[in-house]
Design an enzyme around this catalytic site. Structure first.
Site, PDB file in Angstrom:
ATOM      1  N   ASP A 537       0.804  -1.218   0.000  1.00  0.00           N
ATOM      2  CA  ASP A 537       0.000   0.000   0.000  1.00  0.00           C
ATOM      3  C   ASP A 537       0.840   1.272   0.000  1.00  0.00           C
ATOM      4  O   ASP A 537       1.957   1.312   0.474  1.00  0.00           O
ATOM      5  CB  ASP A 537      -0.932   0.010   1.218  1.00  0.00           C
ATOM      6  CG  ASP A 537      -0.185  -0.169   2.537  1.00  0.00           C
ATOM      7  OD1 ASP A 537       0.696  -1.044   2.601  1.00  0.00           O
ATOM      8  OD2 ASP A 537      -0.485   0.560   3.506  1.00  0.00           O
ATOM      9  N   GLU A 538       0.259   2.300  -0.589  1.00  0.00           N
ATOM     10  CA  GLU A 538       0.691   3.698  -0.458  1.00  0.00           C
ATOM     11  C   GLU A 538       2.128   3.959  -0.917  1.00  0.00           C
ATOM     12  O   GLU A 538       2.844   4.734  -0.306  1.00  0.00           O
ATOM     13  CB  GLU A 538       0.496   4.172   0.988  1.00  0.00           C
ATOM     14  CG  GLU A 538      -0.953   4.090   1.432  1.00  0.00           C
ATOM     15  CD  GLU A 538      -1.185   4.524   2.867  1.00  0.00           C
ATOM     16  OE1 GLU A 538      -2.195   5.214   3.103  1.00  0.00           O
ATOM     17  OE2 GLU A 538      -0.380   4.173   3.752  1.00  0.00           O
TER      18      GLU A 538
END
Length: 883
Positions: A537-538
């Site tokens: 993620d991210e």
């Protein structure tokens, strides 16, 4: 001889000067550490009140004003040789004082220093430091404790007034600043508004709860007779292994029922006795008769769950009578998960074991173990000692060669939950414990972003081996490209060192090593590693997000920054640039998904059938077939009101096994009510309580628009024209950025996890089938049978309040509901969200407390305090005032 004497004398003088400076520095540190610090939020909508948040570079031009106050009750402090280091999840954009300057260091760590104009901390005086922060500070937990001070080589010290988890002691109540924007229509929870919210849930009598199993079975028929278990149960558990038998017997014992003699309970496994949707792992039938009980499981897991159903019926106090009944049951989802983050802040093995024990009693079966993040590496990997010795520890070492810098309230010391890790033996014990309770452990090693602890640790390893002349070994597991000078900032304000480099062979060497060691631990624990969680993620630069624009663009409502200085992750890595030129990857944005595919090949080579990721980590893969593993799953974490009711379909239609993990319903680190005193992050929702989660429809996402509101308390619409193949599972998450202790972890988990388990196991009658093209909108459409939902919730809430909470291990610090109350004609009326939880009240400012009885409402006057109390009378909930 004279030269020798002069040299000695010079050395002595130098030593004296150094020791004098060190003494002066320590004196300064000691003095500042005794200052009384106060933090006050002044304006959470500063952009509406004269502050140019856009010019300050605030995301979406949102900023707040606050004041730091330092009161000196000791001698005057005039030294300018000091630094106060403080954690702040909000970036400090401006300081309105020429005596001080604030600098962002890394992550949430900032430093406050004096300028040449600093006039000192006068004896008996207070110095005020006005600041402007990005975003808002509307919950007390936006302010983080353990600010500390340094001066030269003096020993760092925490400012004593901030060395606490009692934020009320140094943070001024948020008061009227609880609204995020002028359009914030959330309802502030007070004694009166809570009373109104709870008023539609009545206390049911024992007969109405008789024979009710939690989570709710697929089918159940309750008979008129009861069975008395006060003399114990005689268990025939030949279908279970020894570790599971031991776990079952321990739970019966905790419920006050001895095993080995008494009421017979027979078990058997008959796969051919189940068909269709009921022929799944965990399915069972249960017949509780007057003479004995028989559990028939599809497999051993089904037998285990049948036993949990019997134990669900047993009252903690009083007699041990349970209803005779026939039940047929099977899980709704194959994946019923609990996620705990130990990377941001560590949580003890004992707390993890308690959580696993409780989730298994609720028939949850997947423990997603988030072992690493930017702030910490929490698992011992043989051969890579720096991962834990550096990456699992925080202290004040600006070189970060012996530890990571303090983050998230750990301060300069290593004696709190900022530091810590699981040994290999610890992890094996956890996996064995989970396996005995039919819980699969899924380790997550987050990458390529959220990887700073690993990256810094491997830099320390690189330095050590290079000094030993072992260049080849030094480079074997290096995670950072030394040529990469990209100016990029992750979502939690780490620089390029927060991303491991996906273009380096050494990164894959590292991943392969870690997978192999984790797999070996699982093998030794007797639970094969079946799922590897990649994280993913991210992996982005937040300053290239939609809430920012170039300072020369003329854009309105956005933070204005110099976009020419911003890079995408790995933009200046020579290794990645070479890979792009060779055409191995389409562009920089595709690197995280490319890396995930490469890692899936390693996972598959290890014989692990499934890989998982947070959905954004694989967003640039065409579909699930691009991955090497036999199965590929995602945790879906878009909020529904920002389009998640539509985007969730894409992942299932691409062949991913979708585990519903929505922040707006299933992030248990978010607040449980709209009250600044309630802890939690709130970027996805202002609150998620037991009732909201109970009403969540995980397999028809648009439906939730009718039963909930968005982050600002407003109605929203949700629908999709796409087909929906269905969810594979459902998971609740506790991220630990501001969950610093085991008690705080358990406060977030329980009792909300009961509602999660109910929806993951059982589809309610009021949950509608997904229909492409149907749009739901709060306050306008009425597709959902609200009366059926409310009646179902009333049943469930009473089961929790009257029976189930008393069974929760007394070592678990579960959250007691804050009571609702009002005074009418001098009489106190009080209630809780979970009927059956006892309430106390005080009319003398908390000096004495009396038990509240709703059948004899007391006459009161003046200010009254109310609180809830555990069934054993040993713990109390947060007090609230009734006026």
């Amino acid at each position: 001889m004279k030269m020798f004497k002069a040299s000695v004398l010079g050395g002595v003088i130098s030593a004296l000067l150094c020791s004098g400076a060190a003494f002066a520095g320590q004196e300064t540190v000691d003095g500042i550490s005794k200052l009384k610090l106060n933090y006050t939020v002044n304006d959470n909508q500063a952009a509406l009140n004269g502050v140019d948040c856009a010019a300050l570079g605030a995301d979406w031009a949102s900023c707040n004003k606050a004041t730091i106050k330092l009161t000196n009750n000791g001698d005057a402090i005039t030294s300018k040789d000091w630094t106060i280091w403080f954690p702040s999840i909000r970036q400090v954009l401006k300081i309105d004082s020429d005596q001080f300057k604030v600098t962002h260091v890394v992550g949430d760590l900032h430093k406050l220093e004096p300028t040449d104009k600093f006039t000192g901390f006068p004896a008996g005086g207070t110095v005020e430091i006005p600041i402007v922060n990005e975003y808002w500070q509307i919950f007390m937990t936006d302010v983080i404790p353990r600010w500390y001070v340094t001066s030269g080589d003096a020993k760092p010290k925490v400012i004593a007034s901030t060395n606490t988890e009692d934020l009320d002691s140094f943070v001024t109540p948020i008061g009227e600043q609880w609204k995020r924007t002028k359009d914030d229509n959330n309802i502030l929870m007070t004694a009166e508004t809570r009373f109104e919210k709870n008023s539609d849930v009545k206390l049911l009598n024992a007969g109405e709860l008789r024979g009710q199993i939690m989570p709710t079975p697929m089918q159940v028929t309750v008979h008129g007779q009861d069975v008395d278990l006060s003399k114990g149960v005689k268990l025939d558990l030949a279908t279970l292994d020894k570790a599971t038998v031991k776990a079952v017997e321990a739970r019966f014992k905790r419920l006050g029922v001895k095993t080995g003699t008494g009421y017979p309970v027979r078990t058997e496994v008959k796969k051919d006795g189940f068909s269709g949707d009921e022929a799944v792992s965990g399915a069972y039938t249960l017949k509780i008769g007057e003479k004995d009980a028989v559990i028939t499981g599809y497999d051993a897991t089904g037998v285990f769950y049948g036993l949990q159903s019997i134990m669900s019926l047993i009252p903690m106090d009083g007699d041990k009578k349970i209803a005779t009944l026939d039940a047929k049951d099977a899980p709704r989802f194959a994946y019923r998960g609990m996620f705990i983050d130990v990377g941001r802040n560590f949580h003890s093995k004992a707390a993890i074991l308690r959580a696993i024990d409780q989730m298994s009693a609720l028939k949850m079966n997947k423990f997603h173990f988030h072992l690493t993040d930017d702030e910490g590496w929490r698992i011992e990997i043989p051969g890579l000692p720096e991962l834990t010795e550096v990456g699992g520890k925080r202290c004040h070492d600006l070189t970060e060669k012996t530890c990571l810098l303090p983050q998230l309230g750990s301060g300069p010391d290593s004696d709190n939950n900022g530091s810590g890790w699981f040994t290999r033996a610890d992890y094996i014990e956890i996996v064995k414990y989970a396996a005995a309770r039919h819980v699969q452990v899924i380790p997550e090693i987050d990458m390529p972003a959220h990887a700073r602890a690993a990256a810094i640790s491997m830099e320390a390893r690189y330095d050590r081996l290079m000094k030993e002349g072992k260049e080849k070994e030094a480079n074997e597991f290096r995670l950072l490209d030394p040529t990469d000078t990209s100016n990029t900032t992750g979502v939690q304000y780490y620089d390029h060192t927060g991303y491991l480099n996906p273009c380096m062979d050494s990164s894959l060497n590292f991943v392969n090593k870690v997978i192999g060691e984790m797999q070996a631990m699982h093998k030794e624990a007797g639970q094969p590693l079946e799922t590897w969680h990649f994280g993913g993620d991210e992996a982005k630069n937040i300053y290239l997000g939609a809430g920012y624009a170039d300072k020369n663009s003329g854009a309105e409502g956005k933070g204005l920054i110099d976009m020419s200085t911003q890079d995408k992750p790995w933009a200046k890595s020579q290794v990645c640039q070479a890979m792009l030129k060779e055409g191995k990857v389409e562009d920089l944005e595709h690197l995280p998904s490319y890396f995930a595919i490469q890692v899936s090949k390693l996972v598959n080579d290890h014989g692990i059938a499934k890989m998982m990721a947070w959905q954004d980590g694989v967003k640039d893969a065409k579909d699930a077939s691009e991955f090497a593993t036999k199965r590929m799953g995602v945790n879906f974490w878009d909020t529904i009101y920002w389009g998640g009711g539509d985007s969730v379909n894409d992942w299932a239609n691409k062949g991913f096994e979708v585990t519903i993990s929505n922040p707006d319903y299933l992030y248990l680190d978010f607040p449980q009510e709209v009250d600044p005193k309630e802890p939690g992050y709130y970027w996805g929702t202002r609150f998620s309580d037991e009732r909201k989660i109970f009403a969540f429809a995980p397999n028809n996402m648009p439906q939730n628009a009718e039963t909930s509101v968005d982050r600002d308390g407003n109605a929203f619409a949700s629908g999709s024209e796409k087909t929906w193949p269905g969810a594979y599972g459902m998971s609740a998450q506790v991220w630990s950025e501001i969950v610093r202790t085991d008690d705080q972890l358990e406060y977030r988990l329980f009792p909300r996890l009961f509602s999660v388990a109910e929806r993951a196991w059982h589809r309610a009658a009021w949950e509608l089938d997904y229909v492409a093209g149907r749009e739901f909108k709060g306050g306008e459409t009425n597709f959902v049978d609200k009366s059926a939902l409310e009646k179902d919730w009333e049943r469930f809430a009473n089961l929790l309040g009257q029976r189930e909470l008393a069974k929760v291990d007394t070592n678990i610090a579960w959250r007691l509901p804050v009571p609702g109350a009002r005074i009418t004609d001098g009489k106190l009326a009080a209630n809780t969200a979970l009927p059956g939880v006892a309430i106390q009240y005080s009319t003398d400012d908390g000096k004495t407390w009396q038990r509240y009885d709703d059948q004899a409402r007391p006459q009161v006057s003046g200010t009254v305090l109310v609180r809830s109390v555990t069934p054993d009378g040993k713990r109390f909930g947060r007090e609230t005032t009734v006026k």
